[in-house]
Motif scaffolding. Structure first.
Motif, PDB file in Angstrom:
ATOM      1  N   UNK A  62       1.093  18.024  -7.707  1.00 16.06           N
ATOM      2  CA  UNK A  62       1.594  17.648  -9.059  1.00 16.06           C
ATOM      3  C   UNK A  62       1.321  18.722  -9.966  1.00 16.06           C
ATOM      4  N   UNK A  63       1.697  18.186 -11.414  1.00 18.03           N
ATOM      5  CA  UNK A  63       1.949  16.714 -11.909  1.00 18.03           C
ATOM      6  C   UNK A  63       3.186  16.216 -11.464  1.00 18.03           C
ATOM      7  N   UNK A  64       3.243  15.143 -10.736  1.00 15.33           N
ATOM      8  CA  UNK A  64       4.383  14.432 -10.495  1.00 15.33           C
ATOM      9  C   UNK A  64       4.676  13.053 -11.094  1.00 15.33           C
ATOM     10  N   UNK A  65       5.800  12.681 -11.780  1.00 16.15           N
ATOM     11  CA  UNK A  65       5.716  11.310 -12.253  1.00 16.15           C
ATOM     12  C   UNK A  65       5.845  10.205 -11.036  1.00 16.15           C
ATOM     13  N   UNK A  66       5.131   9.260 -11.170  1.00  8.16           N
ATOM     14  CA  UNK A  66       5.084   8.265 -10.300  1.00  8.16           C
ATOM     15  C   UNK A  66       4.923   6.974 -10.966  1.00  8.16           C
ATOM     16  N   UNK A  67       5.143   6.781 -12.048  1.00  4.27           N
ATOM     17  CA  UNK A  67       5.150   5.651 -12.810  1.00  4.27           C
ATOM     18  C   UNK A  67       3.922   4.706 -12.652  1.00  4.27           C
ATOM     19  N   UNK A  68       3.843   3.454 -12.116  1.00  4.97           N
ATOM     20  CA  UNK A  68       2.796   2.812 -12.143  1.00  4.97           C
ATOM     21  C   UNK A  68       2.103   2.674 -10.796  1.00  4.97           C
ATOM     22  N   UNK A  69       2.683   3.619  -9.959  1.00  3.29           N
ATOM     23  CA  UNK A  69       2.057   3.657  -8.410  1.00  3.29           C
ATOM     24  C   UNK A  69       0.544   3.773  -8.376  1.00  3.29           C
ATOM     25  N   UNK A  70      -0.075   4.663  -9.533  1.00  3.14           N
ATOM     26  CA  UNK A  70      -1.607   4.747  -9.534  1.00  3.14           C
ATOM     27  C   UNK A  70      -2.317   3.443  -9.741  1.00  3.14           C
ATOM     28  N   UNK A  71      -1.666   2.812 -10.925  1.00  4.42           N
ATOM     29  CA  UNK A  71      -2.155   1.391 -11.027  1.00  4.42           C
ATOM     30  C   UNK A  71      -2.128   0.424  -9.939  1.00  4.42           C
ATOM     31  N   UNK A  72      -0.968   0.443  -9.203  1.00  3.29           N
ATOM     32  CA  UNK A  72      -0.810  -0.406  -8.006  1.00  3.29           C
ATOM     33  C   UNK A  72      -1.776  -0.169  -6.715  1.00  3.29           C
ATOM     34  N   UNK A  73      -2.066   1.414  -6.640  1.00  2.00           N
ATOM     35  CA  UNK A  73      -2.976   1.947  -5.736  1.00  2.00           C
ATOM     36  C   UNK A  73      -4.335   1.118  -5.996  1.00  2.00           C
ATOM     37  N   UNK A  74      -4.723   1.274  -7.381  1.00  5.20           N
ATOM     38  CA  UNK A  74      -6.009   0.637  -7.749  1.00  5.20           C
ATOM     39  C   UNK A  74      -6.264  -0.934  -7.025  1.00  5.20           C
ATOM     40  N   UNK A  75      -5.492  -1.515  -7.321  1.00  9.99           N
ATOM     41  CA  UNK A  75      -5.419  -2.932  -6.988  1.00  9.99           C
ATOM     42  C   UNK A  75      -5.077  -3.059  -5.485  1.00  9.99           C
ATOM     43  N   UNK A  76      -4.308  -2.327  -4.790  1.00 12.19           N
ATOM     44  CA  UNK A  76      -4.116  -2.396  -3.306  1.00 12.19           C
ATOM     45  C   UNK A  76      -5.403  -2.060  -2.533  1.00 12.19           C
ATOM     46  N   UNK A  77      -6.274  -1.246  -3.019  1.00 18.54           N
ATOM     47  CA  UNK A  77      -7.500  -0.934  -2.277  1.00 18.54           C
ATOM     48  C   UNK A  77      -8.612  -2.193  -2.295  1.00 18.54           C
ATOM     49  N   UNK A  78      -8.627  -2.605  -3.517  1.00 13.83           N
ATOM     50  CA  UNK A  78      -9.452  -3.804  -3.672  1.00 13.83           C
ATOM     51  C   UNK A  78     -10.799  -3.357  -4.284  1.00 13.83           C
ATOM     52  N   UNK A  79     -10.904  -2.005  -4.542  1.00 12.77           N
ATOM     53  CA  UNK A  79     -12.080  -1.496  -4.825  1.00 12.77           C
ATOM     54  C   UNK A  79     -12.448  -1.581  -6.539  1.00 12.77           C
ATOM     55  N   UNK A  80     -11.294  -1.806  -7.224  1.00 16.30           N
ATOM     56  CA  UNK A  80     -11.482  -2.124  -8.794  1.00 16.30           C
ATOM     57  C   UNK A  80     -12.116  -3.437  -9.044  1.00 16.30           C
ATOM     58  N   UNK A  81     -11.833  -4.645  -8.362  1.00 16.28           N
ATOM     59  CA  UNK A  81     -12.373  -5.837  -8.276  1.00 16.28           C
ATOM     60  C   UNK A  81     -13.845  -5.825  -7.747  1.00 16.28           C
ATOM     61  N   UNK A  82     -14.232  -5.017  -6.741  1.00 15.30           N
ATOM     62  CA  UNK A  82     -15.482  -5.014  -6.235  1.00 15.30           C
ATOM     63  C   UNK A  82     -16.329  -4.389  -7.216  1.00 15.30           C
ATOM     64  N   UNK A  83     -16.079  -3.227  -7.634  1.00 13.89           N
ATOM     65  CA  UNK A  83     -16.759  -2.521  -8.562  1.00 13.89           C
ATOM     66  C   UNK A  83     -17.101  -3.188 -10.132  1.00 13.89           C
ATOM     67  N   UNK A  84     -15.954  -3.849 -10.478  1.00 12.39           N
ATOM     68  CA  UNK A  84     -16.196  -4.415 -11.722  1.00 12.39           C
ATOM     69  C   UNK A  84     -17.241  -5.608 -11.313  1.00 12.39           C
ATOM     70  N   UNK A  85     -17.226  -6.375 -10.292  1.00 10.12           N
ATOM     71  CA  UNK A  85     -17.998  -7.447  -9.915  1.00 10.12           C
ATOM     72  C   UNK A  85     -19.476  -6.739 -10.075  1.00 10.12           C
ATOM     73  N   UNK A  86     -19.645  -5.690  -9.255  1.00 14.96           N
ATOM     74  CA  UNK A  86     -21.058  -4.958  -9.186  1.00 14.96           C
ATOM     75  C   UNK A  86     -21.658  -4.805 -10.661  1.00 14.96           C
ATOM     76  N   UNK A  87     -20.702  -3.920 -11.758  1.00 16.84           N
ATOM     77  CA  UNK A  87     -21.089  -3.755 -12.757  1.00 16.84           C
ATOM     78  C   UNK A  87     -21.467  -4.915 -13.528  1.00 16.84           C
ATOM     79  N   UNK A  88     -20.509  -5.989 -13.502  1.00 13.94           N
ATOM     80  CA  UNK A  88     -20.932  -7.158 -14.483  1.00 13.94           C
ATOM     81  C   UNK A  88     -22.215  -7.965 -14.161  1.00 13.94           C
ATOM     82  N   UNK A  89     -22.639  -7.919 -12.505  1.00 16.89           N
ATOM     83  CA  UNK A  89     -23.546  -8.591 -12.040  1.00 16.89           C
ATOM     84  C   UNK A  89     -24.823  -8.038 -12.648  1.00 16.89           C
TER      85      UNK A  89
END
Length: 311
Positions: A62-89
């Motif tokens: 890269x850098x190669x334009x991929x649009x919203x693919x980076x955001x989609x990858x964040x939600x597909x892995x499920x890590x964003x929700x897990x680490x957000x919950x860890x932080x809030x707890x």
């Protein structure tokens, strides 16, 4: 006479205009710093979040334009929700005792009837942990609660434990240590803020309540807390923003792994992993998501507290 009065009015307005211009000159350094260190990095982060830009070994992709693919990858892995919950707890585990202890200390220090001795000394002592570097604090606790550390040695010798307890290998013990360290570092700062708010309340309100036969608890919950609401909202929102940025304590305590089982991995630690691997696209997308999460949670806190005030 009228001409002289008009001239004096014009001269005064010109003088006011000249004085106001100096105010704009003094604001220039703020806007320059804001644009260079805040606005430009923010725009650059949002821009990079739409590109594929990372290192694959020694090869740069890269850098190669991929649009919203980076955001989609964040939600597909499920890590964003897990680490957000860890932080809030861990933030909740820190904030709840912090606000309770700070309210109690603030009420005691500002109560003229108690006449506590050595107030200056105790105020200084409770604020001192805030001056200690978080990294030094984390290293201290890592040494104290290690398998062969002094805490385990005392517990075993006292007969409380049969063998050393591995604090760093259990989910809730690690989270509790992280929350406890942040509590120690920040409850003094919160106490001073709440004390400032309590000292600003008109003493005649307390005197009138005492004359009417109100108890100490009734005065605290019916007068002090409602009048402290603006400061409590400020403390809660700033604490929430700081909690979502939790990094140094769990990073050092777990050596950056977030173990056990990634239960102490925070959002900033997750972001740091992307930056360390030079995956700037994913790091940018995660930064934007953190900005959105922080904004939404802060708005929810503000709306909830404001709704209670309206009622």
């Amino acid at each position: 006479m009228e001409q002289k009065e008009n001239k004096t009015v014009v001269l005064k307005s010109n003088n006011v205009t000249k004085v106001n211009r100096w105010g704009y000159f003094f604001l220039i350094p703020f806007f320059v710093i804001f644009v260079i260190f805040q606005l430009i990095p923010l725009v650059s982060t949002i821009y990079n979040s739409f590109f594929e830009n990372y290192m694959s070994g020694l090869k740069k992709v890269g850098p190669n334009f991929v649009g919203l693919q980076n955001y989609i990858s964040l939600f597909e892995t499920g890590d964003l929700g897990t680490y957000t919950a860890n932080t809030l707890i861990m933030w909740v585990m820190c904030f709840v005792p912090q606000i309770i202890v700070s309210l109690l200390l603030g009420a005691w220090f500002t109560n003229p009837q108690l006449r506590l001795k050595g107030q200056r000394f105790f105020k200084t002592v409770i604020y001192l942990p805030n001056l200690i570097m978080a990294s030094a604090f984390a290293m201290l606790f890592f040494t104290l609660f290690a398998d062969s550390g002094p805490v385990n040695s005392i517990l075993v010798q006292a007969g409380i434990l049969k063998e050393a307890y591995s604090f760093m290998s259990h989910v809730w013990s690690v989270r509790t240590l992280v929350a406890f360290m942040n509590f120690l570092m920040w409850f003094g700062n919160t106490t001073i803020l709440l004390m400032a708010g309590m000292m600003g309340i008109d003493q005649s309100l307390f005197e009138a309540a005492e004359v009417d036969g109100a108890t100490s608890n009734q005065i605290f919950f019916k007068i002090t807390l409602p009048l402290l609401r603006p400061i409590l909202v400020y403390v809660m929102i700033t604490s929430l923003i700081g909690g979502l940025q939790l990094f140094d304590v769990p990073q050092i305590l777990t050596n950056g792994s977030g173990d056990p089982m990634r239960s102490s991995m925070t959002l900033i630690m997750y972001l740091n992993k992307h930056l360390y691997s030079k995956n700037y696209g994913m790091a940018g997308a995660l930064s934007v998501m953190m900005f959105i999460i922080t904004g939404i949670l802060s708005l929810i806190v503000f709306r909830l507290t404001n709704a209670k005030e309206v009622k």
